[in-house]
Design a protein around this motif. Structure first.
Motif, PDB file in Angstrom:
ATOM      1  N   HIS A  38       2.374  -4.894  -0.946  1.00 18.53           N
ATOM      2  CA  HIS A  38       1.418  -5.673  -0.161  1.00 18.53           C
ATOM      3  C   HIS A  38       1.731  -5.423   1.306  1.00 18.53           C
ATOM      4  N   SER A  39       0.777  -4.864   2.048  1.00 18.22           N
ATOM      5  CA  SER A  39       0.976  -4.491   3.438  1.00 18.22           C
ATOM      6  C   SER A  39       0.366  -5.536   4.369  1.00 18.22           C
ATOM      7  N   SER A  40       0.880  -5.604   5.597  1.00 20.61           N
ATOM      8  CA  SER A  40       0.346  -6.528   6.596  1.00 20.61           C
ATOM      9  C   SER A  40      -1.044  -6.110   7.057  1.00 20.61           C
ATOM     10  N   THR A  41      -1.456  -4.893   6.781  1.00 17.55           N
ATOM     11  CA  THR A  41      -2.795  -4.427   7.158  1.00 17.55           C
ATOM     12  C   THR A  41      -3.843  -4.743   6.097  1.00 17.55           C
ATOM     13  N   GLY A  42      -3.437  -5.349   4.977  1.00 15.11           N
ATOM     14  CA  GLY A  42      -4.370  -5.711   3.921  1.00 15.11           C
ATOM     15  C   GLY A  42      -4.408  -4.749   2.756  1.00 15.11           C
ATOM     16  N   ARG A  43      -3.668  -3.694   2.818  1.00 17.60           N
ATOM     17  CA  ARG A  43      -3.657  -2.710   1.732  1.00 17.60           C
ATOM     18  C   ARG A  43      -2.729  -3.198   0.622  1.00 17.60           C
ATOM     19  N   ARG A  44      -3.214  -3.059  -0.617  1.00 19.03           N
ATOM     20  CA  ARG A  44      -2.408  -3.379  -1.791  1.00 19.03           C
ATOM     21  C   ARG A  44      -2.349  -2.149  -2.675  1.00 19.03           C
ATOM     22  N   THR A  45      -1.149  -1.771  -3.078  1.00 16.60           N
ATOM     23  CA  THR A  45      -0.966  -0.575  -3.896  1.00 16.60           C
ATOM     24  C   THR A  45      -0.149  -0.921  -5.122  1.00 16.60           C
ATOM     25  N   THR A  46      -0.596  -0.433  -6.269  1.00 13.86           N
ATOM     26  CA  THR A  46       0.166  -0.530  -7.501  1.00 13.86           C
ATOM     27  C   THR A  46       0.437   0.893  -7.962  1.00 13.86           C
ATOM     28  N   SER A  47       1.705   1.204  -8.225  1.00 20.56           N
ATOM     29  CA  SER A  47       2.044   2.559  -8.650  1.00 20.56           C
ATOM     30  C   SER A  47       3.074   2.506  -9.777  1.00 20.56           C
ATOM     31  N   MET A  48       3.101   3.572 -10.545  1.00 18.58           N
ATOM     32  CA  MET A  48       4.031   3.657 -11.668  1.00 18.58           C
ATOM     33  C   MET A  48       4.359   5.110 -11.938  1.00 18.58           C
ATOM     34  N   ASP A  49       5.626   5.391 -12.150  1.00 18.90           N
ATOM     35  CA  ASP A  49       6.047   6.732 -12.532  1.00 18.90           C
ATOM     36  C   ASP A  49       5.858   6.890 -14.029  1.00 18.90           C
ATOM     37  N   LEU A  50       5.274   8.004 -14.416  1.00 17.39           N
ATOM     38  CA  LEU A  50       5.068   8.319 -15.821  1.00 17.39           C
ATOM     39  C   LEU A  50       5.986   9.468 -16.200  1.00 17.39           C
ATOM     40  N   PRO A  51       6.250   9.667 -17.482  1.00 17.07           N
ATOM     41  CA  PRO A  51       7.155  10.742 -17.899  1.00 17.07           C
ATOM     42  C   PRO A  51       6.678  12.109 -17.408  1.00 17.07           C
ATOM     43  N   GLY A  52       7.630  12.932 -17.045  1.00 23.68           N
ATOM     44  CA  GLY A  52       7.307  14.268 -16.557  1.00 23.68           C
ATOM     45  C   GLY A  52       6.894  14.231 -15.095  1.00 23.68           C
ATOM     46  N   PRO A  53       6.123  15.202 -14.668  1.00 25.16           N
ATOM     47  CA  PRO A  53       5.744  15.272 -13.250  1.00 25.16           C
ATOM     48  C   PRO A  53       4.509  14.433 -12.927  1.00 25.16           C
ATOM     49  N   PHE A  54       4.295  13.363 -13.674  1.00 34.31           N
ATOM     50  CA  PHE A  54       3.085  12.575 -13.515  1.00 34.31           C
ATOM     51  C   PHE A  54       3.387  11.242 -12.847  1.00 34.31           C
ATOM     52  N   GLY A  55       2.399  10.685 -12.226  1.00 32.29           N
ATOM     53  CA  GLY A  55       2.494   9.358 -11.629  1.00 32.29           C
ATOM     54  C   GLY A  55       1.110   8.751 -11.576  1.00 32.29           C
ATOM     55  N   TRP A  56       1.070   7.463 -11.375  1.00 30.70           N
ATOM     56  CA  TRP A  56      -0.206   6.761 -11.324  1.00 30.70           C
ATOM     57  C   TRP A  56      -0.189   5.848 -10.113  1.00 30.70           C
ATOM     58  N   ARG A  57      -1.299   5.776  -9.380  1.00 29.43           N
ATOM     59  CA  ARG A  57      -1.384   4.939  -8.199  1.00 29.43           C
ATOM     60  C   ARG A  57      -2.792   4.396  -8.047  1.00 29.43           C
ATOM     61  N   ARG A  58      -2.888   3.129  -7.694  1.00 23.20           N
ATOM     62  CA  ARG A  58      -4.179   2.503  -7.406  1.00 23.20           C
ATOM     63  C   ARG A  58      -4.036   1.731  -6.109  1.00 23.20           C
ATOM     64  N   THR A  59      -4.916   1.988  -5.150  1.00 27.68           N
ATOM     65  CA  THR A  59      -4.858   1.346  -3.852  1.00 27.68           C
ATOM     66  C   THR A  59      -6.160   0.609  -3.585  1.00 27.68           C
ATOM     67  N   THR A  60      -6.034  -0.626  -3.120  1.00 22.89           N
ATOM     68  CA  THR A  60      -7.204  -1.382  -2.687  1.00 22.89           C
ATOM     69  C   THR A  60      -6.971  -1.845  -1.265  1.00 22.89           C
ATOM     70  N   THR A  61      -8.044  -1.920  -0.502  1.00 18.10           N
ATOM     71  CA  THR A  61      -7.973  -2.333   0.881  1.00 18.10           C
ATOM     72  C   THR A  61      -8.886  -3.525   1.100  1.00 18.10           C
ATOM     73  N   LYS A  62      -8.377  -4.515   1.798  1.00 17.27           N
ATOM     74  CA  LYS A  62      -9.174  -5.688   2.113  1.00 17.27           C
ATOM     75  C   LYS A  62     -10.275  -5.304   3.083  1.00 17.27           C
ATOM     76  N   ARG A  63     -11.492  -5.671   2.777  1.00 15.06           N
ATOM     77  CA  ARG A  63     -12.616  -5.324   3.631  1.00 15.06           C
ATOM     78  C   ARG A  63     -12.813  -6.391   4.691  1.00 15.06           C
TER      79      ARG A  63
END
Length: 65
Positions: A38-63
């Protein structure tokens, strides 16, 4: 090459305070699960490392209205 400022502090197990030149953020979560930022600029990010060279990320920004 431009100079940058970035510092990260561990304030509790699984909780980090990240500070840079323009904003600050708090990251919660551990190595084996999802991380929520949770950032002071309103950005929220959820991320997770997956097995191997993979990763997952979802970012939302407060409008702004």
């Amino acid at each position: 090459m431009p100079l940058t400022f970035r510092k990260s502090f561990r304030i509790l197990p699984g909780v980090r305070l990240n500070i840079n030149k323009r904003s600050w953020s708090i990251t919660t979560g551990g190595k084996n699960g999802p991380k929520h930022t949770h950032s002071s600029t309103g950005r929220r990010t959820t991320s997770m490392d997956l097995p191997g060279p993979f990763g997952w990320r979802r970012t939302t920004t407060k409008r702004s209205k």
